[in-house]
Design an enzyme around this catalytic site. Structure first.
Site, PDB file in Angstrom:
ATOM      1  CB  ILE A 147      -0.943  -0.001   1.648  1.00 35.91           C
ATOM      2  CG1 ILE A 147      -1.861   1.014   1.301  1.00 35.91           C
ATOM      3  CG2 ILE A 147      -0.332   0.401   2.210  1.00 35.91           C
ATOM      4  CD1 ILE A 147      -3.015   0.902  -0.149  1.00 35.91           C
ATOM      5  N   GLY A 176      -6.008  -7.338   1.748  1.00 32.40           N
ATOM      6  CA  GLY A 176      -5.696  -6.081   2.905  1.00 32.40           C
ATOM      7  C   GLY A 176      -4.773  -4.715   2.482  1.00 32.40           C
ATOM      8  CD  GLU A 177      -0.506  -4.189   2.536  1.00 33.61           C
ATOM      9  OE1 GLU A 177      -0.114  -3.507   2.464  1.00 33.61           O
ATOM     10  OE2 GLU A 177       0.465  -5.671   3.305  1.00 33.61           O
ATOM     11  CB  ALA A 178      -6.126   0.280   1.824  1.00 33.77           C
ATOM     12  CB  SER A 179      -3.111  -3.482  -1.666  1.00 34.39           C
ATOM     13  OG  SER A 179      -3.549  -4.989  -1.196  1.00 34.39           O
TER      14      SER A 179
END
Length: 348
Positions: free
Chosen positions: A97, A315-318
């Site tokens: 991210i 995840g991580e907003a990736s």
């Protein structure tokens, strides 16, 4: 600080700007609807921004990190120390991210809500410490009422900061070993789903690991079977970073900032936010359909059609970040294309 603020009214998109933007789309030099969903996205952003020439340039990405007591049940391929190690990696710019945020020119905020392997004070990391980890949901509630309040407020604080920068899009992400188990348990409680339908590979579990994860979720649901409201289910089955996402989504909708939702865990938080404050739904877009098993059921419950399907599960907003260029393209086409009259092209 109480949590009554989560019930506050959400902003309302501008119907006049929406109508004007739809009218413009009908006059652009293309057959009606030829740009498909890109047209709808541009009109949506115009209404959100109250601006017939929308842009998606000022982006705020917040990644909330926290550990989970349920990690003690062996539900992840990775040790719990990884959460704190990844906070360091975020701060150094080495995580996926962080790379995506640089590529997009987005502001990246990392929020440490409590990790077992605490990296301490770090540059570019906001410390909103609650505890080293939430409790094991197989034994007790994940959070006390005070911890839930603080986690919700940590998410709202991201939006308060984002507003001062004129943010046009908020993206929330998470990091926490064990959090896909918590999100799956929370989703089961909200949707009356069986654990076997919601437990996925997470960090890379094999079939045996997924079956064990489903058993752990079954135990947690039995412990918290009397949790009757969405807020109480969040308190008992969620976690600090999931609650922070809920708080951020609600605060963003109240502030009139569109939200691009990431994958399975972020969507579980979005479902909670909509249950707590239905006006939030109007401000949510969904970046991608995760490879995680339970994500499709969450998307159906929210009547959401994600922008991408790339078999992501990081995840991580990736995944949401990867979809942002589509939003920019939609706005650029809407703003930059000529109308039939401007181009001297005959209309149908």
């Amino acid at each position: 600080m109480s949590i009554e603020w989560i019930q506050g009214a959400c902003a309302v998109p501008d119907a006049r700007v929406q109508a004007a933007s739809l009218a413009r789309q009908e006059q652009l030099t293309k057959p009606p609807g030829a740009l498909g969903r890109l047209e709808q996205l541009a009109v949506q952003f115009a209404a959100w921004q109250r601006n017939e020439q929308p842009t998606v340039q000022r982006i705020w990405i917040a990644v909330y990190a926290a550990d989970h007591g349920v990690a003690a049940e062996g539900v992840s391929m990775f040790p719990q120390a990884v959460t704190g190690e990844m906070v360091r990696n975020f701060a150094r710019g080495g995580a996926a991210i962080a790379v995506l945020a640089r590529e997009l020119g987005a502001r990246l905020e990392v929020v440490n809500l409590g990790v077992v392997n605490d990296p301490g004070e770090l540059p570019r990391v906001r410390r909103a410490w609650i505890a080293p980890a939430c409790a094991n949901i197989c034994e007790q509630a994940a959070m006390t009422p005070a911890q839930l309040r603080d986690a919700l407020a940590a998410g709202a604080e991201s939006i308060a900061q984002a507003r001062t920068c004129g943010t046009q899009l908020f993206v929330g992400g998470e990091m926490g070993i064990g959090n896909s188990t918590a999100a799956a348990a929370l989703s089961c409680a909200l949707l009356s789903q069986f654990p076997q339908a919601m437990a996925g590979a997470g960090t890379g579990l094999d079939a045996e690991g997924i079956a064990h994860k489903a058993t752990v979720i079954t135990r947690a649901l039995a412990v918290h079977a009397d949790a009757a409201t969405p807020l109480e289910r969040l308190r008992r089955l969620g976690g600090f970073e999931i609650a922070a996402l809920v708080g951020a989504y609600i605060a963003a909708a109240q502030a009139g900032i569109p939200v691009l939702v990431d994958g399975f865990i972020s969507t579980a938080a979005a479902l909670v936010a909509v249950h707590l404050n239905p006006g939030v739904r109007e401000w949510l877009l969904f970046g991608h359909r995760s490879q995680e098993r339970g994500h499709a059921a969450l998307l159906r419950a929210l009547e959401a059609e994600p922008l991408l399907q790339l078999d992501l599960r990081l995840g991580e907003a990736s995944g949401a970040a990867v979809a942002i260029p589509l939003l920019r393209t939609a706005c650029a086409l809407h703003n930059g294309m000529a109308t039939f009259a401007e181009a001297g092209v005959s209309d149908a």
